[in-house]
Design an enzyme around this catalytic site. Structure first.
Site, PDB file in Angstrom:
ATOM      1  CB  THR A   1      -0.914   0.009   1.243  1.00  0.00           C
ATOM      2  OG1 THR A   1      -1.720  -1.163   1.232  1.00  0.00           O
ATOM      3  CG2 THR A   1      -1.795   1.242   1.273  1.00  0.00           C
TER       4      THR A   1
ATOM      5  CE1 TYR B   1     -16.486  -0.968  -6.649  1.00  0.00           C
ATOM      6  CE2 TYR B   1     -16.423  -2.771  -8.226  1.00  0.00           C
ATOM      7  CZ  TYR B   1     -16.982  -1.594  -7.784  1.00  0.00           C
ATOM      8  OH  TYR B   1     -18.042  -1.038  -8.444  1.00  0.00           O
TER       9      TYR B   1
ATOM     10  CE1 TYR C   1      -2.225  -4.555   5.050  1.00  0.00           C
ATOM     11  CE2 TYR C   1      -1.774  -4.358   2.699  1.00  0.00           C
ATOM     12  CZ  TYR C   1      -1.965  -3.774   3.924  1.00  0.00           C
ATOM     13  OH  TYR C   1      -1.911  -2.401   4.054  1.00  0.00           O
TER      14      TYR C   1
ATOM     15  NE  ARG D   1      -4.566   1.842   2.865  1.00  0.00           N
ATOM     16  CZ  ARG D   1      -4.310   2.952   2.169  1.00  0.00           C
ATOM     17  NH1 ARG D   1      -4.804   3.086   0.950  1.00  0.00           N
ATOM     18  NH2 ARG D   1      -3.580   3.921   2.678  1.00  0.00           N
TER      19      ARG D   1
ATOM     20  CE  LYS E   1       0.776  -3.838   6.902  1.00  0.00           C
ATOM     21  NZ  LYS E   1       1.149  -2.991   5.742  1.00  0.00           N
TER      22      LYS E   1
ATOM     23  CB  ILE F   1       4.461  -5.037   7.754  1.00  0.00           C
ATOM     24  CG1 ILE F   1       4.999  -6.482   7.794  1.00  0.00           C
ATOM     25  CG2 ILE F   1       4.599  -4.451   6.350  1.00  0.00           C
ATOM     26  CD1 ILE F   1       4.302  -7.451   6.873  1.00  0.00           C
TER      27      ILE F   1
END
Length: 292
Positions: A45, A108, A134, A139, A162, A204
């Site tokens: 990201t 999405y 992740y 997001r 993560k 991270i």
């Protein structure tokens, strides 16, 4: 386990015309390793991978592997909301010599929890490369539940997560279900010590871009039992962490690095330059922390 400690979610330096500055990327990789960073996480990201072509994405990975030269592990973000595309990127990353990949949840189009399992299984079985999940619901609009993490942890190539949900209760549940051999990395710089206290093995980190030694030391001290000094570093750097997230990441961290003289350039649209009021805030915080 791919690494313990502080891995940097490294920025991607751009030239003023928007092209990738690969020479600068090599410089900041060396800076990170020289200052104790335990792993390079490329094309995540913070690296603005979502604005890259596949060719740019893979060239960043190639440069990171070459420049790191085995000094620390390289973990490449190769996740996608299209499973086939994720498989293709991951296969190419494996050919380029990465140690593991970071696999974000589909965004999405999202999916069900069963869909998540099938998505990650398809990528893992096609590539046989260690995978760090992740989880960043803010997001993607999708959360990996602790039970789903547990089911995925049974797969030999799923070695860690993560965790950037911000939900420490969820971190605790993952640790309880998956046990000490499953690596939990904080995905939130303001929760490094809380995550470690629940059995995590590192972070991270966005903070590592501007304070690699301090972030490394924070984790290292905690893992060696000096929890008091580790906590002090966490609290001391909270103002810096807050400033680095005063706007959408990586807008503030790239601005901060430019203030520090790294010349990493602008972000790509749709991300814009740091607002003037926030620029003053970031400058003041960096000065107070003696980073500029």
């Amino acid at each position: 386990m791919i690494f313990k400690g502080a891995g940097v979610a490294i920025v991607t330096p751009f030239n003023e015309n928007g092209s990738i500055n690969f020479n600068k990327l090599r410089e900041i990789i060396d800076f990170q390793i020289e200052n104790g960073t335990d792993s390079i996480i490329i094309c995540g990201t913070t690296g603005e991978a979502s604005t890259m072509t596949d060719e740019e994405h893979l060239e960043c990975i190639r440069v990171a592997v070459e420049q790191t030269a085995g000094r620390v592990p390289v973990i490449a973000g190769t996740g996608s909301n299209d499973t086939h595309h994720g498989i293709t990127l991951t296969k190419r990353a494996k050919e380029l010599g990465v140690d593991a990949t970071l696999q974000v949840t589909p965004y999405y189009n999202k999916t069900t929890q069963r869909g998540l399992i099938e998505h990650f299984k398809a990528i893992g079985e096609a590539t046989d490369l260690p995978m760090i999940l992740y989880n960043v619901p803010s997001r993607t609009g999708l959360n990996i539940t602790p039970q789903t993490v547990y089911e995925l942890s049974k797969l030999p190539y799923v070695v860690g997560i993560k965790e950037a949900s911000g939900n420490l209760s969820q971190v605790a549940q993952i640790a309880r279900l998956c046990g000490p051999d499953f690596a939990i990395y904080s995905g939130n710089d303001d929760q490094i010590i809380p995550t470690l206290s629940l059995g995590g093995v590192g972070v991270i980190s966005v903070l590592s871009n501007v304070a690699p030694k301090q972030t490394h030391d924070m984790v290292d001290l905690y893992l060696k039992g000096d929890t008091k000094e580790a906590l002090k570093l966490q609290l001391d750097y909270l103002p810096v962490i807050d400033a680095l997230f005063c706007e959408v990441n990586p807008i503030p961290v790239k601005a901060a690095m430019n203030m520090m003289g790294f010349e990493v350039g602008p972000c790509r649209l749709p991300l814009t330059n740091l607002e003037s009021a926030n620029e003053e805030k970031v400058t003041a915080v960096l000065k107070a922390a003696e980073l500029i």
